[in-house]
Design a protein around this motif. Structure first.
Motif, short mmCIF file in Angstrom:
data_model
loop_
_atom_site.label_atom_id
_atom_site.label_comp_id
_atom_site.label_asym_id
_atom_site.label_seq_id
_atom_site.Cartn_x
_atom_site.Cartn_y
_atom_site.Cartn_z
N ASP A 8 0.83 -1.21 0.00
CA ASP A 8 0.00 0.00 0.00
C ASP A 8 0.86 1.26 0.00
OD1 ASP A 8 -2.47 -1.26 -0.04
OD2 ASP A 8 -2.52 -1.51 2.14
N LEU A 11 2.47 1.82 -3.47
CA LEU A 11 1.50 2.36 -4.42
C LEU A 11 1.19 3.82 -4.10
CD1 LEU A 11 -0.91 -0.70 -4.68
CD2 LEU A 11 0.61 0.18 -6.46
N ALA A 12 1.10 4.15 -2.82
CA ALA A 12 0.83 5.54 -2.44
C ALA A 12 1.97 6.45 -2.88
CB ALA A 12 0.63 5.63 -0.93
N THR A 15 1.79 7.57 -6.45
CA THR A 15 0.73 8.50 -6.87
C THR A 15 1.17 9.96 -6.82
OG1 THR A 15 -0.18 8.69 -4.62
CG2 THR A 15 -1.04 6.92 -6.02
N VAL A 63 -4.98 4.24 -5.82
CA VAL A 63 -5.41 4.44 -4.44
C VAL A 63 -6.63 3.58 -4.11
CG1 VAL A 63 -6.37 6.11 -2.79
CG2 VAL A 63 -4.45 6.75 -4.25
N THR A 67 -5.26 -4.29 -4.50
CA THR A 67 -3.82 -4.21 -4.69
C THR A 67 -3.35 -4.67 -6.06
OG1 THR A 67 -3.54 -4.64 -2.34
CG2 THR A 67 -1.59 -4.87 -3.71
N TRP A 134 -4.55 3.66 4.26
CA TRP A 134 -3.10 3.72 4.14
C TRP A 134 -2.69 4.44 2.86
CZ3 TRP A 134 0.56 3.04 7.60
CH2 TRP A 134 0.35 2.22 8.69
N ARG A 135 -3.34 4.04 1.78
CA ARG A 135 -2.96 4.60 0.49
C ARG A 135 -3.35 6.07 0.37
NH1 ARG A 135 -5.03 0.28 -3.86
NH2 ARG A 135 -4.58 -1.58 -2.64
#
Length: 265
Positions: A8, A11-12, A15, A63, A67, A134-135
């Protein structure tokens, strides 16, 4: 649990650049962007807006999607960015709108490649339902960090320009190189046209192909760029590249004589 949190957070982190780049492209005037695509559906003025919208959609998907889907979307986005960076290396690019990171180089390619590797790592981790909180929080932090990095680089570039040595010799005229398909050149021409006619008369505008190799000390520079000349027409001081530097060089011209029209060839 730890692996899912890492996925997570990865990936965040991806962004941040996507959001900042997308918003910058959508907010900027396409005519002022140095956009490397010259034909097809991605050419300016529609191209920057389409790419900016795609970056924002990819960031949103990274987001809110589960996943595996989020990681696959991030992989696709950063793979496209990496390929685009490799193909446009050395050209000016509106990666972050009007920000000064204008020339695609190893840093751009490296950052995009690292983003691709992070997305691939997230895709390889065990699947789970996705941690939206989280994201979302991580994405906000990543956006702030991206803006902070861009601001720091911009300040350093401005400081380097301000602290660069001024020309000790008298500049009588300026030979400026521009291209017809160069948005930065058009912006510079508008700036100069709004100034003193006598100062504009001291500028010789030479139109070249955008990717042409320029002569002498200008070799390796992109348009717009310029060199200051003395009374005999010989270059003095270091050449200038970019809107701000060329405008400063023109402002340094010592005005004498009768105003006349700018010379263009």
């Amino acid at each position: 649990m730890a692996l899912t949190v890492l996925a997570d957070l990865a990936l965040a982190a991806l962004t941040g650049p996507l959001v900042v780049a997308g918003v910058a492209k959508l907010a900027a005037d396409p005519e002022r962007l140095s956009w490397p695509v010259r034909s097809g559906p991605l050419a300016a003025p529609a191209g920057p807006r389409l790419v900016g919208a795609a970056e924002l959609l990819a960031a949103a998907g990274a987001v809110v999607l589960p996943t595996r889907w989020a990681a696959a979307l991030a992989c696709l986005a950063y793979a496209c960015l990496t390929v685009a960076a490799v193909r446009t290396r050395g050209r000016r690019c509106a990666c972050f709108g009007l920000a000064r990171l204008a020339s695609v180089g190893k840093a751009h390619i490296g950052v995009d490649a690292v983003g691709l590797l992070l997305a691939a790592a997230a895709l390889a981790l065990p699947a789970h339902g996705g941690g939206l909180l989280w994201r979302a929080c991580g994405a906000a932090v990543a956006c702030g960090a991206t803006l902070g990095v861009l601001t720091t680089i911009d300040r350093r570039q401005r400081s380097a320009q301000d602290s660069s040595p001024r020309c000790a010799e008298q500049i009588s005229s300026v030979r400026m190189y521009v291209a017809d398909d160069c948005p930065s050149c058009r912006s510079l021409k508008h700036l100069l046209a709004a100034g003193e006619p006598q100062r504009l008369a001291a500028v010789t505008m030479v139109t070249v192909a955008r990717e042409a190799e320029l002569p002498g000390a200008l070799h390796g520079l992109g348009v717009p760029c310029a060199v200051g000349l003395d009374d005999a027409g010989q270059p003095v001081c270091a050449p200038a590249s970019g809107i701000g530097a060329v405008k400063a060089l023109v402002d340094a011209v010592t005005l004498t004589g009768t105003p006349a029209g700018a010379r263009v060839r």
